[in-house]
Every structure is written in structure tokens, then in C-alpha cells.
Design a protein around this motif. Structure first.
Motif, PDB file in Angstrom:
ATOM      1  N   PRO A 139      -4.215   1.961  11.163  1.00 10.27           N
ATOM      2  CA  PRO A 139      -2.841   1.465  11.078  1.00 10.27           C
ATOM      3  C   PRO A 139      -1.885   2.409  11.811  1.00 10.27           C
ATOM      4  N   GLN A 140      -0.640   1.997  11.910  1.00  9.24           N
ATOM      5  CA  GLN A 140       0.356   2.786  12.634  1.00  9.24           C
ATOM      6  C   GLN A 140       0.929   3.877  11.731  1.00  9.24           C
ATOM      7  N   ILE A 141       0.050   4.793  11.329  1.00  8.00           N
ATOM      8  CA  ILE A 141       0.411   5.918  10.481  1.00  8.00           C
ATOM      9  C   ILE A 141      -0.223   7.161  11.086  1.00  8.00           C
ATOM     10  N   GLN A 142       0.584   8.193  11.310  1.00  4.24           N
ATOM     11  CA  GLN A 142       0.133   9.357  12.056  1.00  4.24           C
ATOM     12  C   GLN A 142      -1.059  10.060  11.417  1.00  4.24           C
ATOM     13  N   SER A 143      -1.067  10.133  10.092  1.00  4.10           N
ATOM     14  CA  SER A 143      -2.156  10.837   9.424  1.00  4.10           C
ATOM     15  C   SER A 143      -3.501  10.160   9.653  1.00  4.10           C
ATOM     16  N   THR A 178      -3.061   9.654   2.870  1.00  2.00           N
ATOM     17  CA  THR A 178      -4.034   9.022   3.749  1.00  2.00           C
ATOM     18  C   THR A 178      -4.859  10.042   4.518  1.00  2.00           C
ATOM     19  N   TRP A 179      -4.848  11.279   4.036  1.00  2.00           N
ATOM     20  CA  TRP A 179      -5.728  12.275   4.634  1.00  2.00           C
ATOM     21  C   TRP A 179      -7.088  12.212   3.956  1.00  2.00           C
ATOM     22  N   GLY A 180      -8.131  12.509   4.708  1.00  2.00           N
ATOM     23  CA  GLY A 180      -9.484  12.365   4.203  1.00  2.00           C
ATOM     24  C   GLY A 180      -9.837  13.316   3.077  1.00  2.00           C
ATOM     25  N   PHE A 181     -10.430  12.762   2.034  1.00  2.00           N
ATOM     26  CA  PHE A 181     -11.005  13.542   0.934  1.00  2.00           C
ATOM     27  C   PHE A 181      -9.969  14.434   0.237  1.00  2.00           C
ATOM     28  N   ALA A 221       0.835  -1.195   0.000  1.00  2.00           N
ATOM     29  CA  ALA A 221       0.000   0.000   0.000  1.00  2.00           C
ATOM     30  C   ALA A 221       0.874   1.250   0.000  1.00  2.00           C
ATOM     31  N   GLY A 222       0.449   2.271  -0.756  1.00  2.00           N
ATOM     32  CA  GLY A 222       1.217   3.506  -0.835  1.00  2.00           C
ATOM     33  C   GLY A 222       1.350   4.223   0.487  1.00  2.00           C
ATOM     34  N   ALA A 223       0.458   3.936   1.429  1.00  2.00           N
ATOM     35  CA  ALA A 223       0.508   4.586   2.738  1.00  2.00           C
ATOM     36  C   ALA A 223       1.838   4.363   3.441  1.00  2.00           C
ATOM     37  N   TRP A 224       2.495   3.232   3.171  1.00  2.00           N
ATOM     38  CA  TRP A 224       3.731   2.901   3.888  1.00  2.00           C
ATOM     39  C   TRP A 224       4.933   3.693   3.397  1.00  2.00           C
ATOM     40  N   LEU A 225       4.782   4.467   2.341  1.00  2.00           N
ATOM     41  CA  LEU A 225       5.876   5.335   1.902  1.00  2.00           C
ATOM     42  C   LEU A 225       6.215   6.386   2.957  1.00  2.00           C
ATOM     43  N   SER A 226       5.261   6.702   3.816  1.00  2.00           N
ATOM     44  CA  SER A 226       5.428   7.828   4.742  1.00  2.00           C
ATOM     45  C   SER A 226       6.572   7.637   5.730  1.00  2.00           C
ATOM     46  N   ALA A 265      -7.444   4.215  -1.280  1.00  2.00           N
ATOM     47  CA  ALA A 265      -6.367   3.248  -1.089  1.00  2.00           C
ATOM     48  C   ALA A 265      -5.458   3.287  -2.309  1.00  2.00           C
ATOM     49  N   THR A 266      -4.184   3.055  -2.095  1.00  2.00           N
ATOM     50  CA  THR A 266      -3.212   3.132  -3.179  1.00  2.00           C
ATOM     51  C   THR A 266      -2.254   1.952  -3.135  1.00  2.00           C
TER      52      THR A 266
END
Length: 322
Positions: A168-172, A102-105, A87-92, A231-232
Motif C-alpha cells: 500500500p501507499q505507506i512508507q513503512s 506496519t513494521w515487521g515483527f 485499517a489502523g495503518a492509515w493513521l500514519s 493487521a489492525t
């Protein structure tokens, strides 16, 4: 976990199958077997081997054997393994400004996500990741919007105030669900079913095509189509490994990754309605949801988050212009 033994086993198997003369690429899947990311990785591996006429052999290690996506990302940075699709979210972890993903909208639709990933802005956000972290982004793309799964239904026209939501363990994600009024709780993806069935959390969110393999709808049958975050997917490679490839092989790997991102999007788009229908057949209630209130709450929080440094100031508005 004996990572060295796993890698040696995979390399030995590949040598037996193909011989020892070809270039090898160790590709890791850190998501569950059969998940959309696992399928994307398998497609990526197939394209590489076909298009290189066997000159590039792919050692594909699947099934969480080498750890979570952040752990595998660290292994890629260190050069222990070569590549991963996830998932692209893990790039952070290596490119903090990508928390905007992963911020809304943030994104209007799938085309908007692709436009962002193809922009100079995204390249700028991941430059340090490549130059210092030694991780190159080969491709990235949308898969599908995320939805909410709740153990108990919302009241008519209700919101998520005080709901204990798994994140998930992502701050955003933490900041987003706080802004939406929920009580965000970090739980590993593989443990969400148990967490919801025992009341540790009262809901979770995620892409339907990934959530169905975890059977979220069985313990949280109230499904709300909030479509709050796209999701990415992403495919990354160790920069030094990439630079060691011939120009011809670099092009094959890059194009295979780009084509795999499009494949993952098309696959998720095709299967989404089928998956939602299957959840409904399994007893879930699929609810349309007016997300205008959530959208307003997320937008209102942007200025504070940028001032606090969650991502660079002005980035949200810059993404809107892509």
C-alpha cells in the motif's frame, strides 16, 4: 465523485427512516463491501443506535463511495464527514509515528497489540492528530497477522529476494519489503488481483480474511504464513463532532467503538482458519514459513529507519516493553 450528493442522499434516507429529532452521525466505510472493516463498521453503527435507544442515528455510507481511506481521513479532518472504521495503518497520514504499526515483527501477539493501543505511549503518538488534525481515535485493536501470496512458489527455504511485491501507499511498508530483499511496488488494494494476474507484481501480502474477498489466492495460489505484520483496525471521529455530543452520547460512542474493536479481533480469529481452508479448497497451497530470517532483517533495519526519522528514535524498543 459528488460527495455532497452522496451525503445529502444518506441524510435524507435517514431522516425518512427515523425522523428529524435525533443526533446524527455520518459513518463511512472506505473498504470494499463485505470486507472485515465493512462488517466492523456495521457492528459499530448497530451498537450506537441500540445503546442510544435511537437518540443517535447513523448514516452509514459504504462501498468506497467517498474515496480511499486517506481521502476519507482528510474529509473527517475537514469536518465533511464524521467518522470511519478502517485499517489502523492509515493513521500514519496524521500520526506519522504510528508507522511502527506496519513494521515487521513489532508485535508478539494480539494481546501485545491491544496493550500498545491501550498505553499512554499510543495516546502520545496520536495527540497531535487529535489537537491539530481534528481526528480522534475512538478505538484500535488487532485483527490478524498478514501473510504473503505469490504467483510462483519460493524455493525450499527460500526468501523474497527480488520478488515484485505489492504494497500500500505507506512508507513503512516500502521500507520493510526493501529490508526483506523484495522489490516493493505500490498498487491500490482493489487493483491487486489484476496486477498479479498480468505480472505487474509477483505477489502481495495481507490479512487472509480481507484478501479472500479480493480473490488473491486465485492468481497467487502460493500462500506463505509469514505472519510478518499484525493487521489492525481503528475507528476515528472528527474531534469537533465528538465534542458536540452530550457526555452521555460521547460515552456510548466511545464504548461502542471499543467493543467493535474487540468484535473485529474475535471475528478475524474465528474466521481465519475457515478462510485458509476455503483458499485451499480453491486450489491454493498453504505453506508454513520459518520467518526467523525475515525477523532478523527487519530488526536490523530499525536503527537506520529511526535515524532517518521514519518514526521517533527508541519507539520500536518502547513498543517492545508494552
Amino acid at each position: 465523485m459528488n460527495i455532497k450528493a452522496i451525503l445529502m442522499g444518506a441524510a435524507t434516507a435517514c431522516t425518512i427512516a427515523f425522523g428529524a429529532s435525533a443526533e446524527t452521525l455520518t459513518l463511512v466505510n472506505a473498504d470494499s463491501i463485505g470486507s472485515p472493516m465493512d462488517q466492523m463498521n456495521a457492528h459499530f453503527a448497530k451498537l450506537i443506535e441500540e445503546r442510544s435507544d435511537g437518540e443517535i442515528e447513523v448514516n452509514y455510507i459504504s462501498g468506497n463511495q467517498l474515496g480511499t481511506p486517506p481521502q476519507v481521513m482528510d474529509q473527517i479532518s475537514a469536518g465533511v464527514v464524521d467518522a470511519m472504521g478502517t485499517a489502523g495503518a492509515w493513521l500514519s497520514a496524521y500520526a506519522p509515528d504510528t508507522q511502527i504499526l506496519t513494521w515487521g515483527f513489532t508485535f508478539r501477539d494480539g494481546d501485545h497489540v491491544f496493550d500498545f493501543f491501550n498505553s499512554d505511549l499510543f495516546q502520545d503518538l496520536t495527540t497531535e492528530m487529535r489537537d491539530t488534525g481534528r481526528i480522534r481515535v475512538l478505538s484500535a485493536g488487532p485483527t490478524e497477522p498478514r501473510v504473503a501470496f505469490l504467483t510462483e512458489p519460493l524455493e525450499e527455504g527460500g526468501n523474497f529476494n527480488d520478488r515484485k511485491m505489492r504494497i500500500p501507499q505507506i512508507q513503512s511498508y516500502l521500507e520493510l519489503w526493501k529490508a526483506l530483499g523484495a522489490q516493493p511496488t505500490q498498487v491500490a488494494w482493489s487493483e491487486v488481483y489484476l496486477a498479479m494476474s498480468t505480472g505487474v507484481v509477483e505477489g502481495a501480502e495481507g490479512p487472509p480474511t480481507a484478501a479472500i474477498s479480493q480473490r488473491f489466492h486465485e492468481v497467487a495460489p502460493n500462500v506463505y504464513l509469514t505472519n510478518h505484520v499484525w493487521a489492525t483496525s481503528t475507528i476515528v471521529i472528527n474531534e469537533d463532532k465528538f465534542n458536540s455530543l452530550s457526555p452521555e452520547h460521547q460515552e456510548i460512542v466511545k464504548q461502542a467503538a471499543l467493543d467493535s474493536a474487540v468484535w473485529a479481533y474475535d471475528d478475524a480469529t474465528t474466521r481465519r482458519e475457515e478462510v485458509l481452508a476455503k483458499m485451499k479448497e480453491g486450489g491454493a497451497t498453504i505453506n508454513q514459513y520459518d520467518a526467523s530470517g525475515l525477523q532478523a532483517a527487519a530488526r536490523e533495519a530499525v536503527a537506520k529507519l529511526e535515524a532517518d526519522g521514519l518514526w521517533r528514535e527508541g519507539l520500536f524498543d518502547a513498543v517492545q516493553q508494552q
